[in-house]
Structures are given as structure tokens and as C-alpha cells.
Design a protein around this motif. Structure first.
Motif, PDB file in Angstrom:
ATOM      1  N   GLY A  71       0.819  -1.323  -0.156  1.00  0.00           N
ATOM      2  CA  GLY A  71       0.064  -0.047  -0.157  1.00  0.00           C
ATOM      3  C   GLY A  71       0.916   1.195  -0.013  1.00  0.00           C
ATOM      4  N   LEU A  72       2.077   1.052   0.712  1.00  0.00           N
ATOM      5  CA  LEU A  72       2.934   2.249   0.963  1.00  0.00           C
ATOM      6  C   LEU A  72       3.536   2.523  -0.545  1.00  0.00           C
ATOM      7  N   GLN A  73       3.858   1.531  -1.278  1.00  0.00           N
ATOM      8  CA  GLN A  73       4.441   1.662  -2.517  1.00  0.00           C
ATOM      9  C   GLN A  73       3.744   2.449  -3.602  1.00  0.00           C
ATOM     10  N   GLU A  74       2.270   2.588  -3.244  1.00  0.00           N
ATOM     11  CA  GLU A  74       1.285   3.166  -4.296  1.00  0.00           C
ATOM     12  C   GLU A  74       1.390   4.710  -4.024  1.00  0.00           C
ATOM     13  N   LEU A  75       1.897   5.074  -2.778  1.00  0.00           N
ATOM     14  CA  LEU A  75       1.931   6.395  -2.689  1.00  0.00           C
ATOM     15  C   LEU A  75       2.642   7.343  -3.565  1.00  0.00           C
ATOM     16  N   CYS A 155       1.046  13.301  17.381  1.00  0.00           N
ATOM     17  CA  CYS A 155      -0.153  12.255  17.080  1.00  0.00           C
ATOM     18  C   CYS A 155       0.061  10.812  17.778  1.00  0.00           C
ATOM     19  N   ARG A 156      -0.826  10.812  18.734  1.00  0.00           N
ATOM     20  CA  ARG A 156      -0.827   9.580  19.514  1.00  0.00           C
ATOM     21  C   ARG A 156      -1.892   8.596  19.079  1.00  0.00           C
ATOM     22  N   ASN A 157      -1.606   7.350  19.339  1.00  0.00           N
ATOM     23  CA  ASN A 157      -2.387   6.355  18.687  1.00  0.00           C
ATOM     24  C   ASN A 157      -3.385   6.345  17.761  1.00  0.00           C
ATOM     25  N   LEU A 158      -2.599   6.739  16.297  1.00  0.00           N
ATOM     26  CA  LEU A 158      -3.290   7.050  14.972  1.00  0.00           C
ATOM     27  C   LEU A 158      -3.765   5.975  14.520  1.00  0.00           C
ATOM     28  N   LEU A 159      -4.891   5.675  14.070  1.00  0.00           N
ATOM     29  CA  LEU A 159      -5.149   4.553  12.905  1.00  0.00           C
ATOM     30  C   LEU A 159      -4.367   4.347  11.875  1.00  0.00           C
ATOM     31  N   TYR A 160      -4.339   3.211  11.433  1.00  0.00           N
ATOM     32  CA  TYR A 160      -3.205   2.941  10.357  1.00  0.00           C
ATOM     33  C   TYR A 160      -3.439   3.822   9.004  1.00  0.00           C
ATOM     34  N   ARG A 161      -4.618   3.980   8.788  1.00  0.00           N
ATOM     35  CA  ARG A 161      -4.925   4.730   7.535  1.00  0.00           C
ATOM     36  C   ARG A 161      -4.513   6.242   7.734  1.00  0.00           C
ATOM     37  N   ASP A 162      -4.612   6.641   8.851  1.00  0.00           N
ATOM     38  CA  ASP A 162      -4.289   8.003   9.245  1.00  0.00           C
ATOM     39  C   ASP A 162      -2.598   7.992   9.045  1.00  0.00           C
ATOM     40  N   LEU A 163      -2.000   7.158   9.579  1.00  0.00           N
ATOM     41  CA  LEU A 163      -0.383   6.792   9.574  1.00  0.00           C
ATOM     42  C   LEU A 163      -0.066   7.050   7.975  1.00  0.00           C
ATOM     43  N   VAL A 164      -0.901   6.233   7.100  1.00  0.00           N
ATOM     44  CA  VAL A 164      -0.376   6.254   5.690  1.00  0.00           C
ATOM     45  C   VAL A 164      -0.663   7.471   5.108  1.00  0.00           C
ATOM     46  N   ARG A 165      -1.738   8.264   5.556  1.00  0.00           N
ATOM     47  CA  ARG A 165      -1.711   9.453   4.932  1.00  0.00           C
ATOM     48  C   ARG A 165      -0.638  10.321   5.473  1.00  0.00           C
ATOM     49  N   LEU A 166      -0.164  10.221   6.623  1.00  0.00           N
ATOM     50  CA  LEU A 166       0.777  11.225   6.983  1.00  0.00           C
ATOM     51  C   LEU A 166       2.334  10.982   6.251  1.00  0.00           C
ATOM     52  N   LEU A 167       2.373   9.719   6.210  1.00  0.00           N
ATOM     53  CA  LEU A 167       3.467   9.104   5.532  1.00  0.00           C
ATOM     54  C   LEU A 167       3.500   9.513   4.034  1.00  0.00           C
ATOM     55  N   ILE A 186      11.722   2.280   8.980  1.00  0.00           N
ATOM     56  CA  ILE A 186      12.601   2.680   8.220  1.00  0.00           C
ATOM     57  C   ILE A 186      12.342   2.095   6.644  1.00  0.00           C
ATOM     58  N   VAL A 187      12.274   0.946   6.663  1.00  0.00           N
ATOM     59  CA  VAL A 187      11.687   0.549   5.424  1.00  0.00           C
ATOM     60  C   VAL A 187      10.310   1.020   5.053  1.00  0.00           C
ATOM     61  N   GLU A 188       9.548   1.262   5.941  1.00  0.00           N
ATOM     62  CA  GLU A 188       8.200   1.739   5.668  1.00  0.00           C
ATOM     63  C   GLU A 188       8.227   3.314   5.315  1.00  0.00           C
ATOM     64  N   TYR A 189       9.102   3.867   5.913  1.00  0.00           N
ATOM     65  CA  TYR A 189       9.417   5.431   5.326  1.00  0.00           C
ATOM     66  C   TYR A 189       9.908   5.200   3.619  1.00  0.00           C
TER      67      TYR A 189
END
Length: 278
Positions: A71-75, A155-167, A186-189
Motif C-alpha cells: 500500500g505504501l509503494q502506491e503513494l 499524533c498519539r495512537n493513530l489509526l493505520y489509515r491516518d498514518l499512511v496519509r501522514l507518510l 525505516i523500510v516503511e519510510y
């Protein structure tokens, strides 16, 4: 480092007993480990330690953890330059060294050209207990002390979809834990297109943030000054150069895919299973 009992630290006798205990424990650990038919480790740094302790180099296999980053690769790699954002994803634990990141960000901002866009630092993480809650509060107070309250977001205890948006909006991802065995964040970054600024030790140094064919994948640093310099270099970098680095980092992140994990795991365990079936 974080588990030293003050009573033991103040007593020479208790400190010596502790050294003896760990020496005996290390010997027993090494003896038991040497009997293993197969030892699987998650990084080159861990592999070196296990080989040294257990003495079974041929039976020690390095298999990187499976990182599901499809999913992150598609950003999009394109990011806003009006307010460049640096993200830090980690639990609010002491070994994550969030204060170092905050201080480095402060130093970088002070060195930044006055006409440049003002960057933002986003801390994303969770708290396990009251101690972590207090640590987060102290971090917020430190940001105020450094006059960064308008430049830092917690940002504390974010949902994953919100984390993806920030990334997907960050130009860089910062990591500062010393001797982390691997470093999935780091790999996710890298997969998300955020150029990594990681600690110059263990997994990040030996396995993840490496140059390939002369192409830099990110930055490695060890102290406030080095982190600040890395942040400054990235902020002053042209969009074309940053995109080139982000694209190379994304390609490298695919080396740590789930498919690669399954293939490497099967290759490591098949000889052991074949031998045991004879």
C-alpha cells in the motif's frame, strides 16, 4: 542502559555479582545455542552477535523480517514544498531518543535560510503506560522550551489509515534508536517515499540505508549535529534530487517484502527438514 537498578549501580559488590551473573548466563546461552540445527536472525548485526556467541556460522541464516509495504509503494513521490514535513514513527519509549530528534530539528531550523519554507516535524506513536505518557508530556514541554510548539505536531495512537496519509505527505522519516536490530519503520519510510534519516548503527547501517551503484538511499547520523546536518541537506535539496533519492529508496524497500521472506525462510529450513526426514 535503561534497566540499571540504582542500588546495584551504587554497590561495587552487587555490581561485580551482576557481571558474574551475566558472564555465566552468556556462557550458558552460548552453549545451548550451539546445539541448534538452525538459527534464524533478522539482520547482519544480529547475525554477527549470534555467530560470535553460538559459534555456528554455517547454521546461522539471516532472513529479513517481512515488511508488507504494498500500500505504501502506491503513494505518490510528489510532496508539498510549502511546508516540508519530517515524520518520526515510534512508540514513546526512552530508547527511541525522541529528544535528540527534537533538538536536531531545532538546530536545523536555526541554520535554515530565512527565505526557505518552514518545515514541520510530526511525532507519531503510542504510549504503553504512565511512564510513556509522562515522556510524551516532557517532549511537548521540550518543544515549547525550544520555541517549536508551532512547528511540531504530536499524533498519539493513530489509526493505520491516518498514518499512511501522514507518510504520504512527508519528505523524510527520522529514526534515532541506537543498535536497532533491523528497523521496519525505516523500510516503511522508504516504501512511502519519505527519505530516511536513520541512526548510523546496526540494522539501518548494515542492511537498510545502503548505497547502490553510487545512489544514496538516505542519511545516517549519530548525534544532534549530524542529524541536524542531514535534515538541512534534505530541506535544501532540489525537488529533482529528492525525488531521485526517494525513488531509489523505494526500490530498495522491495528487498524486504513478504515474498522475499517466504522464499528465504523456505530456503533456510528445507535442508534441516530434509535431513530430519532421513
Amino acid at each position: 542502559m535503561y534497566n540499571n537498578d540504582p542500588l546495584i549501580a551504587k554497590s561495587i559488590w552487587l555490581s561485580r555479582c551482576k557481571v558474574i551473573y551475566y558472564t555465566l548466563f552468556s556462557w550458558m546461552y552460548g552453549f545451548v545455542g550451539s546445539c541448534a540445527h538452525l538459527a534464524v536472525v533478522n539482520s547482519s548485526w544480529t547475525q554477527a552477535h549470534i555467530v560470535k556467541l553460538w559459534g555456528i556460522p554455517r547454521r546461522t541464516k539471516r532472513i529479513y523480517p517481512p515488511c508488507d509495504t504494498k500500500g505504501l509503494q502506491e503513494l505518490s513521490l510528489e510532496r508539498s514544498v510549502n511546508m516540508p514535513t519530517i515524520i518520526s514513527v515510534a512508540q514513546f519509549r526512552p530508547e527511541k531518543a525522541h529528544t535528540l530528534q527534537l533538538e536536531a530539528f531545532s538546530v536545523a531550523i536555526k541554520k535554515l535560510d530565512p527565505g526557505s519554507p518552514r518545515p514541520k516535524l510530526q511525532f507519531v506513536g503510542s504510549c504503553r503506560n504512565q511512564e510513556d505518557e509522562q515522556r510524551l508530556q516532557k517532549l511537548k514541554e521540550k518543544a515549547i522550551e525550544l520555541n517549536l510548539e508551532k512547528d511540531v505536531e504530536f499524533c498519539r495512537n493513530l489509526l493505520y489509515r491516518d498514518l499512511v496519509r501522514l507518510l504520504g505527505g512527508a519528505i523524510a522519516g527520522i529514526h534515532s534508536m541506537v543498535d536497532e536490530h533491523f528497523g521496519i519503520s525505516i523500510v516503511e519510510y522508504m516504501a512511502a517515499g519519505a527519505v530516511p534519516i536513520a541512526h548510523n548503527s546496526a540494522g539501518p547501517k548494515m542492511d537498510i540505508v545502503l548505497e547502490e551503484q553510487g545512489q544514496q538511499m538516505g542519511f545516517l547520523a549519530q548525534n544532534v549535529e549530524e542529524y541536524a546536518d542531514a535534515i538541512l541537506q534534505l530541506l535544501e535539496m532540489s525537488d529533482a534530487k529528492r525525488l531521485e533519492m526517494a525513488d531509489a529508496a523505494r526500490r530498495r524497500s522491495r528487498r524486504f517484502s513478504e515474498e522475499r521472506f517466504y522464499d528465504d525462510f523456505k530456503a533456510a529450513i528445507s535442508p534441516v527438514l530434509s535431513h530430519s526426514s532421513l
